[in-house]
Design a protein around this motif. Structure first.
Motif, PDB file in Angstrom:
ATOM      1  N   SER A 245      19.067   2.466  38.788  1.00 46.20           N
ATOM      2  CA  SER A 245      19.884   1.241  38.757  1.00 46.20           C
ATOM      3  C   SER A 245      19.357   0.189  39.731  1.00 46.20           C
ATOM      4  O   SER A 245      19.393  -1.009  39.447  1.00 46.20           O
ATOM      5  CB  SER A 245      21.335   1.553  39.115  1.00 46.20           C
ATOM      6  OG  SER A 245      21.893   2.351  38.119  1.00 46.20           O
ATOM      7  N   THR A 246      18.870   0.650  40.864  1.00 46.94           N
ATOM      8  CA  THR A 246      18.311  -0.272  41.856  1.00 46.94           C
ATOM      9  C   THR A 246      17.080  -0.969  41.286  1.00 46.94           C
ATOM     10  O   THR A 246      16.936  -2.193  41.377  1.00 46.94           O
ATOM     11  CB  THR A 246      17.935   0.510  43.143  1.00 46.94           C
ATOM     12  OG1 THR A 246      19.062   1.284  43.533  1.00 46.94           O
ATOM     13  CG2 THR A 246      17.543  -0.430  44.258  1.00 46.94           C
ATOM     14  N   THR A 247      16.197  -0.192  40.660  1.00 47.55           N
ATOM     15  CA  THR A 247      15.001  -0.743  40.012  1.00 47.55           C
ATOM     16  C   THR A 247      15.400  -1.740  38.925  1.00 47.55           C
ATOM     17  O   THR A 247      14.860  -2.841  38.829  1.00 47.55           O
ATOM     18  CB  THR A 247      14.190   0.400  39.342  1.00 47.55           C
ATOM     19  OG1 THR A 247      13.976   1.420  40.310  1.00 47.55           O
ATOM     20  CG2 THR A 247      12.868  -0.104  38.792  1.00 47.55           C
ATOM     21  N   PHE A 248      16.362  -1.330  38.103  1.00 47.41           N
ATOM     22  CA  PHE A 248      16.785  -2.145  36.959  1.00 47.41           C
ATOM     23  C   PHE A 248      17.406  -3.470  37.423  1.00 47.41           C
ATOM     24  O   PHE A 248      17.086  -4.530  36.890  1.00 47.41           O
ATOM     25  CB  PHE A 248      17.788  -1.336  36.116  1.00 47.41           C
ATOM     26  CG  PHE A 248      18.021  -1.903  34.743  1.00 47.41           C
ATOM     27  CD1 PHE A 248      17.085  -1.720  33.738  1.00 47.41           C
ATOM     28  CD2 PHE A 248      19.184  -2.599  34.442  1.00 47.41           C
ATOM     29  CE1 PHE A 248      17.293  -2.234  32.457  1.00 47.41           C
ATOM     30  CE2 PHE A 248      19.401  -3.122  33.171  1.00 47.41           C
ATOM     31  CZ  PHE A 248      18.459  -2.931  32.174  1.00 47.41           C
ATOM     32  N   SER A 249      18.280  -3.377  38.414  1.00 46.36           N
ATOM     33  CA  SER A 249      18.971  -4.574  38.908  1.00 46.36           C
ATOM     34  C   SER A 249      17.993  -5.633  39.399  1.00 46.36           C
ATOM     35  O   SER A 249      18.253  -6.834  39.295  1.00 46.36           O
ATOM     36  CB  SER A 249      19.910  -4.213  40.064  1.00 46.36           C
ATOM     37  OG  SER A 249      20.844  -3.260  39.640  1.00 46.36           O
TER      38      SER A 249
ATOM     39  N   HIS B 117      20.232   8.285  38.382  1.00 49.63           N
ATOM     40  CA  HIS B 117      20.760   7.046  37.819  1.00 49.63           C
ATOM     41  C   HIS B 117      20.930   5.981  38.908  1.00 49.63           C
ATOM     42  O   HIS B 117      20.593   4.816  38.705  1.00 49.63           O
ATOM     43  CB  HIS B 117      22.102   7.276  37.110  1.00 49.63           C
ATOM     44  CG  HIS B 117      22.714   6.002  36.607  1.00 49.63           C
ATOM     45  ND1 HIS B 117      23.779   5.395  37.229  1.00 49.63           N
ATOM     46  CD2 HIS B 117      22.376   5.180  35.572  1.00 49.63           C
ATOM     47  CE1 HIS B 117      24.079   4.268  36.583  1.00 49.63           C
ATOM     48  NE2 HIS B 117      23.245   4.122  35.576  1.00 49.63           N
ATOM     49  N   VAL B 118      21.424   6.404  40.043  1.00 51.77           N
ATOM     50  CA  VAL B 118      21.614   5.469  41.160  1.00 51.77           C
ATOM     51  C   VAL B 118      20.268   4.857  41.547  1.00 51.77           C
ATOM     52  O   VAL B 118      20.145   3.636  41.725  1.00 51.77           O
ATOM     53  CB  VAL B 118      22.268   6.189  42.367  1.00 51.77           C
ATOM     54  CG1 VAL B 118      22.315   5.278  43.583  1.00 51.77           C
ATOM     55  CG2 VAL B 118      23.684   6.659  41.993  1.00 51.77           C
TER      56      VAL B 118
ATOM     57  N   PHE C  96      29.961  10.747  31.245  1.00 48.30           N
ATOM     58  CA  PHE C  96      29.465   9.418  31.607  1.00 48.30           C
ATOM     59  C   PHE C  96      29.692   9.147  33.099  1.00 48.30           C
ATOM     60  O   PHE C  96      28.806   8.642  33.790  1.00 48.30           O
ATOM     61  CB  PHE C  96      30.153   8.340  30.758  1.00 48.30           C
ATOM     62  CG  PHE C  96      29.937   6.951  31.283  1.00 48.30           C
ATOM     63  CD1 PHE C  96      28.667   6.392  31.278  1.00 48.30           C
ATOM     64  CD2 PHE C  96      30.985   6.213  31.807  1.00 48.30           C
ATOM     65  CE1 PHE C  96      28.451   5.112  31.784  1.00 48.30           C
ATOM     66  CE2 PHE C  96      30.780   4.945  32.313  1.00 48.30           C
ATOM     67  CZ  PHE C  96      29.514   4.389  32.303  1.00 48.30           C
ATOM     68  N   THR C  97      30.859   9.506  33.586  1.00 44.23           N
ATOM     69  CA  THR C  97      31.172   9.303  35.006  1.00 44.23           C
ATOM     70  C   THR C  97      30.209  10.102  35.888  1.00 44.23           C
ATOM     71  O   THR C  97      29.735   9.605  36.914  1.00 44.23           O
ATOM     72  CB  THR C  97      32.640   9.711  35.292  1.00 44.23           C
ATOM     73  OG1 THR C  97      33.487   9.010  34.377  1.00 44.23           O
ATOM     74  CG2 THR C  97      33.050   9.357  36.707  1.00 44.23           C
ATOM     75  N   ALA C  98      29.899  11.321  35.445  1.00 43.06           N
ATOM     76  CA  ALA C  98      28.943  12.149  36.185  1.00 43.06           C
ATOM     77  C   ALA C  98      27.564  11.473  36.215  1.00 43.06           C
ATOM     78  O   ALA C  98      26.865  11.485  37.233  1.00 43.06           O
ATOM     79  CB  ALA C  98      28.847  13.533  35.546  1.00 43.06           C
ATOM     80  N   PHE C  99      27.187  10.875  35.087  1.00 45.86           N
ATOM     81  CA  PHE C  99      25.899  10.176  34.993  1.00 45.86           C
ATOM     82  C   PHE C  99      25.826   9.016  35.982  1.00 45.86           C
ATOM     83  O   PHE C  99      24.819   8.819  36.668  1.00 45.86           O
ATOM     84  CB  PHE C  99      25.711   9.663  33.562  1.00 45.86           C
ATOM     85  CG  PHE C  99      24.531   8.748  33.370  1.00 45.86           C
ATOM     86  CD1 PHE C  99      23.230   9.241  33.427  1.00 45.86           C
ATOM     87  CD2 PHE C  99      24.712   7.393  33.118  1.00 45.86           C
ATOM     88  CE1 PHE C  99      22.138   8.396  33.238  1.00 45.86           C
ATOM     89  CE2 PHE C  99      23.628   6.543  32.930  1.00 45.86           C
ATOM     90  CZ  PHE C  99      22.340   7.046  32.993  1.00 45.86           C
TER      91      PHE C  99
ATOM     92  N   GLU D 118      13.248   6.242  30.019  1.00 40.89           N
ATOM     93  CA  GLU D 118      13.068   7.442  29.193  1.00 40.89           C
ATOM     94  C   GLU D 118      12.960   8.694  30.057  1.00 40.89           C
ATOM     95  O   GLU D 118      13.464   9.754  29.691  1.00 40.89           O
ATOM     96  CB  GLU D 118      11.843   7.280  28.286  1.00 40.89           C
ATOM     97  CG  GLU D 118      12.114   6.225  27.221  1.00 40.89           C
ATOM     98  CD  GLU D 118      10.958   6.018  26.247  1.00 40.89           C
ATOM     99  OE1 GLU D 118       9.916   6.699  26.388  1.00 40.89           O
ATOM    100  OE2 GLU D 118      11.093   5.164  25.358  1.00 40.89           O
ATOM    101  N   LYS D 119      12.312   8.543  31.199  1.00 42.12           N
ATOM    102  CA  LYS D 119      12.217   9.659  32.138  1.00 42.12           C
ATOM    103  C   LYS D 119      13.628  10.020  32.618  1.00 42.12           C
ATOM    104  O   LYS D 119      14.008  11.194  32.627  1.00 42.12           O
ATOM    105  CB  LYS D 119      11.325   9.248  33.318  1.00 42.12           C
ATOM    106  CG  LYS D 119      10.978  10.357  34.288  1.00 42.12           C
ATOM    107  CD  LYS D 119       9.811   9.932  35.194  1.00 42.12           C
ATOM    108  CE  LYS D 119       9.436  11.020  36.183  1.00 42.12           C
ATOM    109  NZ  LYS D 119      10.434  11.218  37.236  1.00 42.12           N
ATOM    110  N   LEU D 120      14.378   9.008  32.982  1.00 39.25           N
ATOM    111  CA  LEU D 120      15.748   9.234  33.462  1.00 39.25           C
ATOM    112  C   LEU D 120      16.581  10.011  32.442  1.00 39.25           C
ATOM    113  O   LEU D 120      17.176  11.042  32.770  1.00 39.25           O
ATOM    114  CB  LEU D 120      16.409   7.879  33.758  1.00 39.25           C
ATOM    115  CG  LEU D 120      17.919   7.874  34.040  1.00 39.25           C
ATOM    116  CD1 LEU D 120      18.222   8.545  35.372  1.00 39.25           C
ATOM    117  CD2 LEU D 120      18.471   6.447  34.031  1.00 39.25           C
ATOM    118  N   VAL D 121      16.615   9.523  31.200  1.00 41.21           N
ATOM    119  CA  VAL D 121      17.483  10.180  30.206  1.00 41.21           C
ATOM    120  C   VAL D 121      16.973  11.572  29.836  1.00 41.21           C
ATOM    121  O   VAL D 121      17.756  12.449  29.474  1.00 41.21           O
ATOM    122  CB  VAL D 121      17.702   9.327  28.925  1.00 41.21           C
ATOM    123  CG1 VAL D 121      18.328   7.990  29.285  1.00 41.21           C
ATOM    124  CG2 VAL D 121      16.426   9.132  28.143  1.00 41.21           C
TER     125      VAL D 121
END
Lengths: 105, 105
Positions: free
Chosen positions: A81-85, A77-78, A68-71, A26-29
């Motif tokens: 993504s590390t946290t999420f993965s 986001h990068v 989306f590509t910019a995101f 939520e913070k990210l978005v």
């Protein structure tokens, strides 16, 4: 808004606190303007045969593919993504231009 | 509208004409009032590692869980499900109350 969607379907590793992960999401978005809307949900109804072990769906909507590509390459986001993965057991991701076949009344 | 979502992620059998299937799906949602909106898309961007062979996402939105339950047992849905089941190679279905964490501006 039809736009472009980033759909993530996930099953988390045992012991993962999804609420904490969601705070990060939520913070990210909230910090990245190109994310126009963000909806998510935890499955409560599907048959296990159809759910295939997946429990959560996350849907982000963008104005178009360029946003989306910019995101995708946005540093926040990068980083997320590390946290999420690290916490997912399995995942399916689909990225697609939306066809709105029946619009909300 | 947050509502309740029925999310279907699918990979179709070889040779299936998805356009024909979509016509059936659009007819279904147009005829069943409890389906408030219907969006779909074909993945164009995701990495194969993340897509896992899935190609299409279908998202139907309902006012609430009760309307979704009514849809599941609706004769037109039952009939279409038989058609749909016959053409899919694999599927993931999630049914969930929507949490709208970032609303469209």
């Amino acid at each position: 808004m039809a736009g472009f969607k980033h759909l993530v379907v996930a099953k988390f590793k045992e012991g993962v606190v999804v609420e904490d992960l969601l705070k990060g999401m939520e913070k990210l978005v909230s910090e990245v303007d190109v994310v126009k809307s963000f909806e998510w949900g935890e499955d409560i109804e599907s048959l296990e045969m159809l759910r295939q072990g997946f429990t959560h769906a996350f849907v982000m909507t963008f104005k178009n593919k360029e946003d989306f590509t910019a995101f995708l390459s946005h540093p926040k986001h990068v980083e997320f993504s590390t946290t999420f993965s690290a916490v997912i057991e399995k995942i399916v991701v689909l990225d697609f231009p939306v066809v709105l076949a029946k619009a909300p009344a």
